[in-house]
Design a protein around this motif. Structure first.
Motif, PDB file in Angstrom:
ATOM      1  N   GLY A  79      99.817  83.065  -4.986  1.00 48.60           N
ATOM      2  CA  GLY A  79     100.439  82.147  -4.034  1.00 48.60           C
ATOM      3  C   GLY A  79      99.533  81.820  -2.866  1.00 48.60           C
ATOM      4  N   GLY A  80      99.709  80.647  -2.352  1.00 50.82           N
ATOM      5  CA  GLY A  80      98.929  80.200  -1.207  1.00 50.82           C
ATOM      6  C   GLY A  80      97.795  79.275  -1.614  1.00 50.82           C
ATOM      7  N   THR A  81      97.284  78.552  -0.637  1.00 49.57           N
ATOM      8  CA  THR A  81      96.168  77.645  -0.875  1.00 49.57           C
ATOM      9  C   THR A  81      95.194  77.674   0.300  1.00 49.57           C
ATOM     10  N   ILE A  82      93.935  77.398   0.001  1.00 52.43           N
ATOM     11  CA  ILE A  82      92.910  77.164   1.013  1.00 52.43           C
ATOM     12  C   ILE A  82      92.734  75.656   1.048  1.00 52.43           C
ATOM     13  N   ASN A  83      93.047  75.031   2.176  1.00 46.04           N
ATOM     14  CA  ASN A  83      92.962  73.580   2.330  1.00 46.04           C
ATOM     15  C   ASN A  83      91.800  73.230   3.253  1.00 46.04           C
ATOM     16  N   PRO A 139      72.262  62.993  -2.974  1.00 41.45           N
ATOM     17  CA  PRO A 139      72.627  64.108  -2.098  1.00 41.45           C
ATOM     18  C   PRO A 139      73.856  63.778  -1.256  1.00 41.45           C
ATOM     19  N   GLN A 140      74.465  64.833  -0.729  1.00 49.31           N
ATOM     20  CA  GLN A 140      75.637  64.660   0.132  1.00 49.31           C
ATOM     21  C   GLN A 140      75.628  65.728   1.211  1.00 49.31           C
ATOM     22  N   ILE A 141      75.950  65.330   2.423  1.00 51.83           N
ATOM     23  CA  ILE A 141      76.208  66.280   3.500  1.00 51.83           C
ATOM     24  C   ILE A 141      77.679  66.135   3.864  1.00 51.83           C
ATOM     25  N   GLY A 142      78.343  67.269   4.081  1.00 51.35           N
ATOM     26  CA  GLY A 142      79.750  67.263   4.439  1.00 51.35           C
ATOM     27  C   GLY A 142      79.962  67.954   5.769  1.00 51.35           C
ATOM     28  N   PHE A 143      80.844  67.387   6.582  1.00 48.75           N
ATOM     29  CA  PHE A 143      81.190  67.972   7.874  1.00 48.75           C
ATOM     30  C   PHE A 143      82.640  68.443   7.818  1.00 48.75           C
ATOM     31  N   LEU A 144      82.843  69.733   8.070  1.00 46.00           N
ATOM     32  CA  LEU A 144      84.178  70.318   7.991  1.00 46.00           C
ATOM     33  C   LEU A 144      85.064  69.783   9.108  1.00 46.00           C
ATOM     34  N   ALA A 145      86.161  69.129   8.751  1.00 43.59           N
ATOM     35  CA  ALA A 145      87.105  68.587   9.728  1.00 43.59           C
ATOM     36  C   ALA A 145      88.278  69.533   9.951  1.00 43.59           C
ATOM     37  N   SER A 146      88.690  70.240   8.893  1.00 50.91           N
ATOM     38  CA  SER A 146      89.804  71.176   9.016  1.00 50.91           C
ATOM     39  C   SER A 146      89.710  72.242   7.936  1.00 50.91           C
ATOM     40  N   ALA A 147      90.256  73.417   8.232  1.00 48.78           N
ATOM     41  CA  ALA A 147      90.314  74.522   7.275  1.00 48.78           C
ATOM     42  C   ALA A 147      91.563  75.344   7.581  1.00 48.78           C
ATOM     43  N   LYS A 148      92.472  75.373   6.621  1.00 46.51           N
ATOM     44  CA  LYS A 148      93.722  76.109   6.810  1.00 46.51           C
ATOM     45  C   LYS A 148      94.065  76.873   5.545  1.00 46.51           C
ATOM     46  N   VAL A 149      94.658  78.023   5.723  1.00 47.18           N
ATOM     47  CA  VAL A 149      95.212  78.779   4.611  1.00 47.18           C
ATOM     48  C   VAL A 149      96.725  78.680   4.748  1.00 47.18           C
ATOM     49  N   LYS A 150      97.370  78.246   3.667  1.00 57.24           N
ATOM     50  CA  LYS A 150      98.820  78.076   3.685  1.00 57.24           C
ATOM     51  C   LYS A 150      99.443  79.011   2.656  1.00 57.24           C
ATOM     52  N   ASP A 179     105.587  78.790   3.935  1.00 60.63           N
ATOM     53  CA  ASP A 179     105.728  77.789   4.993  1.00 60.63           C
ATOM     54  C   ASP A 179     104.796  78.050   6.174  1.00 60.63           C
ATOM     55  N   VAL A 180     103.953  79.071   6.076  1.00 55.74           N
ATOM     56  CA  VAL A 180     103.067  79.445   7.170  1.00 55.74           C
ATOM     57  C   VAL A 180     101.670  78.896   6.907  1.00 55.74           C
ATOM     58  N   SER A 181     101.116  78.195   7.915  1.00 60.82           N
ATOM     59  CA  SER A 181      99.772  77.634   7.815  1.00 60.82           C
ATOM     60  C   SER A 181      98.932  78.202   8.965  1.00 60.82           C
ATOM     61  N   VAL A 182      97.764  78.770   8.617  1.00 59.90           N
ATOM     62  CA  VAL A 182      96.902  79.410   9.609  1.00 59.90           C
ATOM     63  C   VAL A 182      95.566  78.675   9.646  1.00 59.90           C
ATOM     64  N   ASP A 183      95.121  78.318  10.849  1.00 64.90           N
ATOM     65  CA  ASP A 183      93.827  77.659  11.022  1.00 64.90           C
ATOM     66  C   ASP A 183      92.717  78.701  10.860  1.00 64.90           C
ATOM     67  N   VAL A 184      91.808  78.463   9.908  1.00 63.82           N
ATOM     68  CA  VAL A 184      90.700  79.390   9.640  1.00 63.82           C
ATOM     69  C   VAL A 184      89.349  78.677   9.748  1.00 63.82           C
ATOM     70  N   LYS A 185      89.297  77.599  10.496  1.00 66.46           N
ATOM     71  CA  LYS A 185      88.069  76.794  10.601  1.00 66.46           C
ATOM     72  C   LYS A 185      86.879  77.623  11.097  1.00 66.46           C
ATOM     73  N   ASP A 186      87.124  78.595  11.969  1.00 63.98           N
ATOM     74  CA  ASP A 186      86.041  79.436  12.501  1.00 63.98           C
ATOM     75  C   ASP A 186      85.398  80.316  11.432  1.00 63.98           C
ATOM     76  N   GLU A 187      86.070  80.508  10.295  1.00 58.13           N
ATOM     77  CA  GLU A 187      85.536  81.352   9.228  1.00 58.13           C
ATOM     78  C   GLU A 187      84.661  80.576   8.245  1.00 58.13           C
ATOM     79  N   PHE A 188      84.604  79.247   8.399  1.00 61.57           N
ATOM     80  CA  PHE A 188      83.820  78.402   7.503  1.00 61.57           C
ATOM     81  C   PHE A 188      82.686  77.725   8.265  1.00 61.57           C
ATOM     82  N   LYS A 189      81.602  77.451   7.572  1.00 63.38           N
ATOM     83  CA  LYS A 189      80.475  76.744   8.175  1.00 63.38           C
ATOM     84  C   LYS A 189      80.861  75.291   8.429  1.00 63.38           C
ATOM     85  N   SER A 190      80.288  74.705   9.471  1.00 59.08           N
ATOM     86  CA  SER A 190      80.664  73.355   9.868  1.00 59.08           C
ATOM     87  C   SER A 190      80.058  72.276   8.975  1.00 59.08           C
TER      88      SER A 190
END
Length: 189
Positions: free
Chosen positions: A80-84, A107-118, A121-132
């Motif tokens: 259960g749960g997802t990494i979004n 090639p592709q460069i990606g910039f992280l806009a959001s990172a949440k683990v759901k 019904d609970v969603s937690v911001d985990v952006k600090d745990e991922f590279k930008s």
């Protein structure tokens, strides 16, 4: 990577003067996953992508296509749960175009806009745990109709670790199926 993107931008700017440039929009579905040693217990999840592109002919059958896309990626967690993950991706695709067929690589460069683990019904911001930023190489194929409508299939192979923790191994992997519409730069037959 910055030097590569700057060089590509200079070449594109130089070719724009006489090129029949086309602009367009695209949208599609992603089948995203996280791969690597630290991906145990993670499964693919469905996401979406959308944005715009500019097609700049380099020769009769070759073009370069810079894009700006928003892409939802991540993975499902076993039990259960997802990494979004939400990325603003900037791919630069080098394309072979002949009789409507499109083959592409770039090639592709990606910039992280959001990172949440759901979970439930609970969603937690985990952006600090991922590279930008993340880096990937894209492979794809598609077909362009004379009307401007087209479709394509693309695979994005993540090259860089996306987790902040040192020694970790987790990369993005995305298969995208999409539609696009090109507004200009149609060939005159």
């Amino acid at each position: 990577m910055k030097k590569l993107l700057l060089s590509a931008a200079i070449v594109v700017a130089g070719l724009c003067a006489n090129a029949q440039i086309g602009f367009g929009v695209k949208a599609g579905l992603n089948v995203a996953s996280i791969t690597g040693d630290d991906s145990e217990g993670l499964k693919s999840k469905i996401g979406v992508n959308g944005g715009g592109f500019v097609t700049i002919p380099l020769a009769s059958t070759f073009a370069v296509q810079p894009e700006l896309l928003f892409s939802t990626e991540g993975a499902k967690i076993d039990g259960g749960g997802t990494i979004n993950l939400g990325y603003i991706n900037l791919p630069v695709m080098f394309q072979y175009r002949k009789s409507g067929f499109i083959g592409e690589l770039g090639p592709q460069i990606g910039f992280l806009a959001s990172a949440k683990v759901k979970d439930s019904d609970v969603s937690v911001d985990v952006k600090d745990e991922f590279k930008s930023t993340s880096f990937a190489v894209n492979f794809g194929a598609g077909y362009q109709l004379e009307s401007g409508l087209g479709f394509g299939l693309r695979y994005s192979l993540g090259l860089s670790n996306i987790i902040q923790e040192s020694g970790s191994d987790a990369k993005t992997s995305v298969i995208s199926l999409g539609l696009h519409y090109k507004f200009g730069g149609k060939s005159k037959k």
